[in-house]
Enzyme design. Structure first.
Site, mmCIF file in Angstrom:
data_model
loop_
_atom_site.group_PDB
_atom_site.id
_atom_site.type_symbol
_atom_site.label_atom_id
_atom_site.label_comp_id
_atom_site.label_asym_id
_atom_site.label_seq_id
_atom_site.Cartn_x
_atom_site.Cartn_y
_atom_site.Cartn_z
ATOM 1 C CG LEU A 92 19.298 9.125 -22.030
ATOM 2 C CD1 LEU A 92 18.477 8.560 -20.883
ATOM 3 C CD2 LEU A 92 18.388 9.700 -23.104
ATOM 4 C CD GLU B 143 18.574 2.974 -31.975
ATOM 5 O OE1 GLU B 143 18.941 3.032 -33.155
ATOM 6 O OE2 GLU B 143 18.464 3.990 -31.264
ATOM 7 C CG ASP C 146 15.380 6.725 -30.958
ATOM 8 O OD1 ASP C 146 15.719 5.964 -31.862
ATOM 9 O OD2 ASP C 146 15.603 7.952 -30.970
HETATM 10 O O1 LIG Z 1 16.038 9.991 -33.302
HETATM 11 C C1 LIG Z 1 17.206 10.090 -34.086
HETATM 12 C C2 LIG Z 1 17.514 8.765 -34.674
HETATM 13 O O2 LIG Z 1 17.433 7.860 -33.597
HETATM 14 C C3 LIG Z 1 17.566 6.524 -33.945
HETATM 15 O O3 LIG Z 1 18.865 6.498 -34.421
HETATM 16 C C4 LIG Z 1 19.617 5.444 -34.578
HETATM 17 O O4 LIG Z 1 19.837 5.422 -35.941
HETATM 18 C C5 LIG Z 1 20.920 6.118 -36.445
HETATM 19 C C6 LIG Z 1 20.992 5.994 -37.924
HETATM 20 O O5 LIG Z 1 19.937 6.450 -38.614
HETATM 21 C C7 LIG Z 1 22.134 5.503 -35.829
HETATM 22 O O6 LIG Z 1 23.283 6.008 -36.430
HETATM 23 C C8 LIG Z 1 22.100 5.795 -34.338
HETATM 24 O O7 LIG Z 1 23.194 5.165 -33.722
HETATM 25 C C9 LIG Z 1 20.856 5.272 -33.719
HETATM 26 O O8 LIG Z 1 20.667 5.753 -32.425
HETATM 27 C C10 LIG Z 1 16.441 6.158 -34.898
HETATM 28 O O9 LIG Z 1 16.417 4.774 -35.152
HETATM 29 C C11 LIG Z 1 16.578 6.974 -36.165
HETATM 30 O O10 LIG Z 1 15.566 6.662 -37.090
HETATM 31 C C12 LIG Z 1 16.507 8.427 -35.784
HETATM 32 O O11 LIG Z 1 16.776 9.204 -36.913
#
Ligand SMILES: OC[C@H]1O[C@H](O[C@H]2O[C@H](CO)[C@@H](O)[C@H](O)[C@H]2O)[C@H](O)[C@@H](O)[C@@H]1O
Ligand SMILES: [Ca+2]
Length: 574
Positions: free
Chosen positions: A218, A255, A213
């Site tokens: 980091l 991600e 995630d």
């Molecule tokens: O843990 C925090 C968030 O991490 C992920 O985020 C991703 O989703 C974001 C939008 O909601 C996006 O803008 C960002 O670039 C991503 O890294 C995770 O999928 C989220 O649910 C979480 O809130």
């Protein structure tokens, strides 16, 4: 990379390419099935639905966080990395899920949320209370909130700064997401050790992969952007090396909401491999753009410039997930157009994106749903479905933040959509009861009973895809067409070790985004004189001409997947 160590997971054969052949399905434990009537989905409920997922043709489940958490960010605020949230079940039940999934030849991927923890995590509590203690340096602390000024804010709807003041330690701490999610300090080697232990804990329980995630964030540095900085890549390479050594065959999925050339860096190099997969963020919004603009050109350009995933790696393609439909990877002009088409009510927006589900985005148009899925299942990479999209579930934009698209799975027309036997008021979120998407009409049971339902259609397409390894393993060549509403590409695979034996396979994929029937001339170099036939029903199509061109007529918002057979001899060179 070597796969010499034996893999002893129950029911699963060693397959170093499994992630390239798989259809993934994102399922939130909380949202899928409640087994004990407390109104909250749980692991036992998910286990009870594995037969359904196997029937659908799913090869791998991705479970967003199900760990101990105050749930202020859907579980992405972890308070204990090795404990299951009690409402969801126990570690033993998770082990049972893995075993039962493996028995069905399905793999389990879980989220690894390591950029940050919840502020409720004992590490953070210890860090704020005892700066000199063993956890004092686990987070990024500063006396000033003026460091790292070049770093952008991600959650623009709620956050004004990436720093928050902690009244206990009387210092600022760094957070890329919500202020209740302090970032871990990766400069501290002890943090690396902790994360490795977390990975080992779940890998020992049999998980097949980890979605990393928010992985670009980091490390940060003075003057840097705080995104994909070199030490971040070094850490991932170190994690990958540990995985290859101790858990060969398990995968890492990046991600990283970035441009393909930046995301591609998360695949690493031959010498220092990083992730086995990375989500393809730029392609997704361009599919939605093409559907409304009737123009395939931007999607075609993006695909032509697409960086091929290195040998053994794969892109993860998706239409929707548990977050907003992010528009970070489109220009301001395109973003505004997409807000106009898809988020005409400001309530539909979140951060830089749109917090709606697939079917409502596409106005429940069956043609658009089929077209979008046909792309999803034929683009290079492995497709990720989001739970409920296979039945065209709706959303609830009156719920806060991204909960709009996280409502209970709709199984039947009965109470709580068959998700739970709790009192309806007790559900973690209400079931969808809107005019078009009410669970009375949109549910698995009724779609199972209709042979022409979206559910059956998607299952069929999944099975056709799986019968043709070219989709997962082959290359893609984008073709020229004379109609800007029409996208065409050919997927090609040398064909070793598949049901085709060692025969190569080629599939011509054509998509029309036009809102009326059209004809398109497709220029297909290398396919001169080839016979074409429909991959679904086998019907013959006009052969490619000796000049390497073929003209196809296309229905409104439609597609073809065409098997490219032998040359008819017309003008064939050899
Ligand atoms: O843990 C925090 C968030 O991490 C992920 O985020 C991703 O989703 C974001 C939008 O909601 C996006 O803008 C960002 O670039 C991503 O890294 C995770 O999928 C989220 O649910 C979480 O809130
Ligand atoms: Ca429950």
């Amino acid at each position: 990379m070597s796969f010499t160590a034996p893999i002893t997971l129950p029911g699963l054969a060693l397959d170093p390419q499994w992630h390239r052949r798989s259809v993934f399905y994102e399922v939130m434990v909380r949202s899928f099935m409640d087994s004990n009537g407390d109104g909250i989905g749980d692991l036992a409920g998910l286990i009870s639905k594995l037969d359904y997922l196997q029937w659908l043709g799913v090869d791998a489940l991705w479970l967003p966080p199900f760990f101990q958490s105050p749930l202020r960010d859907g579980g992405y605020d972890v308070a204990d990395y090795t404990a299951v949230l009690p409402e969801f079940g126990t570690v033993e039940q998770f082990r049972e899920l893995v075993t039962k999934a493996h028995e069905r030849n399905m793999r389990i991927v879980i989220d690894l949320v390591i950029n940050h923890t919840s502020d409720q995590h004992p590490w953070f509590q210890a860090s704020r209370e005892d700066p000199e203690g063993p956890y004092g340096d686990y987070y990024v602390w500063s006396d000033t909130d003026e460091k790292y000024e070049n770093v952008r804010i991600i959650f623009v709807d709620t956050e004004e700064s990436n720093w928050a003041f902690d009244p206990v330690r009387r210092q600022f701490y760094w957070h890329r997401f919500f202020s209740h999610q302090p970032d871990l300090n990766f400069e501290n080697p002890k943090v690396h050790d902790e994360i490795f232990d977390v990975v080992r804990f779940w890998a020992d329980l049999g998980v097949d992969g980890f979605r990393l995630d928010a992985i670009p964030y980091l490390y940060e540095s003075d003057g840097g952007s705080g995104e994909s900085e070199p030490p971040t890549h070094h850490f991932i390479a170190k994690l990958r090396a540990m995985m290859d050594r101790e858990y060969p065959g398990r995968v890492l999925i990046a991600e990283a909401n970035q441009w393909p050339n930046e995301v591609a860096e998360f695949f690493g190099t031959d010498e220092q491999p990083e992730c086995h997969m990375a989500f393809d963020f730029p392609v997704m919004p361009r599919i939605f753009y093409a559907l409304r603009s009737q123009q395939a050109t931007e999607l075609q350009r993006q695909l032509s410039e697409e960086v091929a995933a290195p040998e053994g790696s794969a892109w993860g393609v998706f239409l929707r997930n548990h977050d907003e439909l992010t528009l970070e990877m489109v220009s301001e002009e395109y973003r505004q157009a997409m807000y106009g088409w898809y988020a005409y009510d400001p309530r539909m927006r979140a951060n830089i994106g749109i917090r709606r589900r697939l079917a409502p985005l596409l106005d429940n148009s069956r043609a658009e749903l089929e077209l979008a899925h046909a792309l999803l299942f034929s683009l290079p990479g492995s497709p990720f479905l989001y739970y409920g999209d296979e039945i065209g579930m709706g959303d609830n934009i009156w719920l806060p933040d991204r909960d709009s698209s996280r409502t209970p799975m709709q199984w039947t027309p009965d109470r709580n959509a068959g998700f739970s036997h709790a009192d309806p008021g007790k559900l973690y979120l209400p079931v969808v009861q809107s005019l078009v998407y009410h669970y009375n009409q949109i549910n698995v049971e009724s779609q199972l009973a209709q042979s022409r339902s979206l559910l059956h259609w998607i299952r069929n397409v999944i099975h056709v895809r799986k019968a043709h390894p070219t989709f997962g393993l082959g290359t893609m060549r984008v073709l020229e067409t004379d109609n800007e509403s029409v996208l065409a590409f050919v997927r090609e695979y040398e064909g070793t070790g598949t049901h085709l034996g060692d025969a190569p396979e080629r599939i011509l994929c054509v998509f029309s985004f036009a809102h009326n029937p059209v004809a398109a001339r497709i220029i297909a170099p290398g396919l001169e004189g080839a016979e074409l036939s429909d991959l679904f029903g086998g019907a013959p199509f006009p052969a490619v001409g000796a000049d390497g061109a073929v003209t196809l007529t296309m229905g409104t918002q439609s597609f073809y997947w065409l098997h490219v057979g032998d040359s008819t001899g017309v003008g064939a060179s050899a």
